[in-house]
Design a protein around this motif. Structure first.
Motif, short mmCIF file in Angstrom:
data_model
loop_
_atom_site.label_atom_id
_atom_site.label_comp_id
_atom_site.label_asym_id
_atom_site.label_seq_id
_atom_site.Cartn_x
_atom_site.Cartn_y
_atom_site.Cartn_z
N ASN A 1 46.54 42.77 37.01
CA ASN A 1 46.24 42.58 36.14
C ASN A 1 45.09 43.59 35.90
O ASN A 1 44.39 44.12 36.75
CB ASN A 1 45.59 41.10 36.07
N CYS B 1 41.54 42.25 35.39
CA CYS B 1 40.02 41.45 34.65
C CYS B 1 39.18 42.29 34.45
O CYS B 1 38.56 42.85 35.77
CB CYS B 1 39.95 40.26 35.86
N CYS C 1 46.65 44.87 42.18
CA CYS C 1 47.27 43.88 41.42
C CYS C 1 47.43 44.92 39.54
O CYS C 1 47.12 45.24 39.45
CB CYS C 1 45.73 43.43 41.01
N CYS D 1 36.54 42.35 37.82
CA CYS D 1 37.35 42.49 39.18
C CYS D 1 37.29 43.54 39.66
O CYS D 1 38.05 43.95 38.89
CB CYS D 1 38.77 41.25 39.38
FE1 SF4 Z 1 43.84 40.69 39.70
FE2 SF4 Z 1 40.84 40.42 40.32
FE3 SF4 Z 1 42.20 39.28 38.15
FE4 SF4 Z 1 42.81 38.57 40.46
S1 SF4 Z 1 40.25 38.49 40.11
S2 SF4 Z 1 44.40 38.76 39.13
S3 SF4 Z 1 42.89 39.95 41.60
S4 SF4 Z 1 41.56 41.49 38.59
#
Ligand code: SF4
Ligand code: 5AD
Length: 394
Positions: free
Chosen positions: A117, A119, A115, A122
């Motif tokens: 991102n 977050c 990923c 996560c």
């Molecule tokens: Fe990526 Fe996890 Fe955020 Fe989804 S929740 S965008 S998998 S970091």
């Protein structure tokens, strides 16, 4: 094993058909088949996904007939005799009254844990260098979908990944095309924030579901926990997907630090405003290799309360029991979720070698059992509480 009951088409109005299931009627959108009254079909999520021969349908319906009414009777009895607290009982009765005992079962395939991102909540966030990453090749994804459909009869499958740019628009097109060429299913994409053109192309190829949570309706928390992202943009994308015709799964996390009771009510309301076809919300389970690793996980009661309130506010909605809830209470999470107003669940069909690696949170339920065992235990549970493993629709 069956995750849909064949229904008989009894009326056709343009692309809407009325379908009979043992005397109960439901409506479904038909975009893919030439149909006439008397044809037999499978529907999922309000879409006709397959036409089948009369002989085949009648054979399957014969097997179902007795069980269909037996399960209904169990559900009715348990709903009336419920000893759960008042709020939960009310929610469950509303579910029973408006939607009966049908329970949607979707398979989910987690095809990449990369990923881009970060977050905060996560475990597969980009900065977590403590997990091994995997991504499945196009043909591997297609093969596992085919396996889930042919071997286990799934009629709806979710394809989930982190936001992984390795899967370009062309690769996604190829995946969707190849899957739908041979597998009549409701195909649901859970691939994060892609540009709308990509979603349009994938829709035109036949994918009809999109899972995209808004995570929290609290703007401050959203920007804090999803760096470089805007809540409004997420909401706009969900609305655009809905406008395109996608069957929308959306929802939020419960238990993020800083979130209060009012936020959760606002989360439920925002989800409702988006008119999802499926509410998908569940507990935040802290992952040690993340900035929120030390946070306490939410109580089971807080999740069941949110499920019940959602059911009471949106009586005819589909509400998912997430695997995070199943993980929060391994013994009772699924059963209690279903007895507090939920009517849907997912079964993970990701190949075993990858399952443990899709570690958005730790200790995910059933990553240590075989797919066949997982399916049997879910079906056994559904049977014990009188739920039919099939989505009759609305
Ligand atoms: Fe990526 Fe996890 Fe955020 Fe989804 S929740 S965008 S998998 S970091
Ligand atoms: N606990 C529970 N759910 C999580 N998700 C991400 N991290 C966690 C966690 N630690 C959820 C997000 C995302 C979905 C794919 O997984 O809500 O939308």
């Amino acid at each position: 094993m069956c995750y849909a009951i064949p229904g008989k088409v009894i009326e056709i109005n343009d692309n809407m058909v009325t379908v009979d299931y043992f005397g109960e009627t439901r409506r479904a959108r038909n975009e893919f088949y030439e149909l006439t009254s008397g044809d037999y079909i499978y529907a999922q999520g309000g879409f006709v996904i397959q036409k089948i021969s009369q002989d085949e349908a009648i054979g399957i319906l014969k097997d179902w007939q007795e069980l269909f009414f037996e399960l209904k009777a169990i559900d009715l009895r348990l709903t009336k005799e419920s000893k759960l607290k008042n709020l939960y009982q009310i929610a469950n009765s509303i579910r029973q009254k408006h939607l009966g005992n049908s329970c949607c079962i979707h398979g989910i395939i987690e095809f990449s844990n990369y990923c881009s991102n970060n977050c905060f909540y996560c475990g597969i966030r980009n900065s977590n260098i403590g997990i091994s990453r995997y991504r499945m090749e196009i043909d591997e994804i297609v093969k596992i979908c085919e396996y889930a459909v042919k071997e286990f009869n799934f009629k709806a499958l979710v394809l989930q990944s982190g936001e992984d740019p390795w899967y370009t628009q062309d690769k996604l097109i190829s995946i969707v095309e190849k899957i739908l060429r041979n597998n009549p299913i409701l195909l649901i994409l859970s691939i994060g924030e892609r540009d709308i053109e990509t979603y349009k192309r994938l829709y035109s190829l036949g994918s009809r579901g999109a899972l995209l949570r808004f995570e929290t309706s609290n703007n401050f928390l959203y920007e804090k926990y999803r760096p470089a992202h805007k809540l409004q943009e997420r909401i706009e994308l969900i609305k655009e997907l809905k406008a395109l015709g996608y069957f929308i799964f959306t929802g939020f996390l419960i238990g993020l630090p800083g979130q209060n009771q009012e936020d959760i009510l606002n989360d439920i309301k925002l989800a409702g405003v988006l008119e999802p076809d499926m509410f998908s919300f569940g507990p935040f389970i802290p992952h040690p290799n993340t900035p929120l690793g030390d946070v306490k996980q939410p109580s089971l009661d807080s999740i069941l309360t949110a499920i019940s309130r959602t059911r009471i506010m949106y009586p005819k909605s589909r509400i998912l029991v997430t695997s995070a809830l199943e993980t929060l209470d391994r013994q009772n999470g699924l059963r209690l979720g279903l007895l507090c107003g939920a009517n849907s669940l997912m079964i993970d069909v990701t190949p075993e070698k990858y399952q443990k690696l899709y570690e958005i949170y730790p200790g995910r339920i059933r990553t240590d059992t075989k797919i066949t065992e997982r399916i049997s235990s879910v079906l056994e549970l559904l049977h014990s509480i009188g739920r039919a493993p099939t989505d009759l629709g609305l």
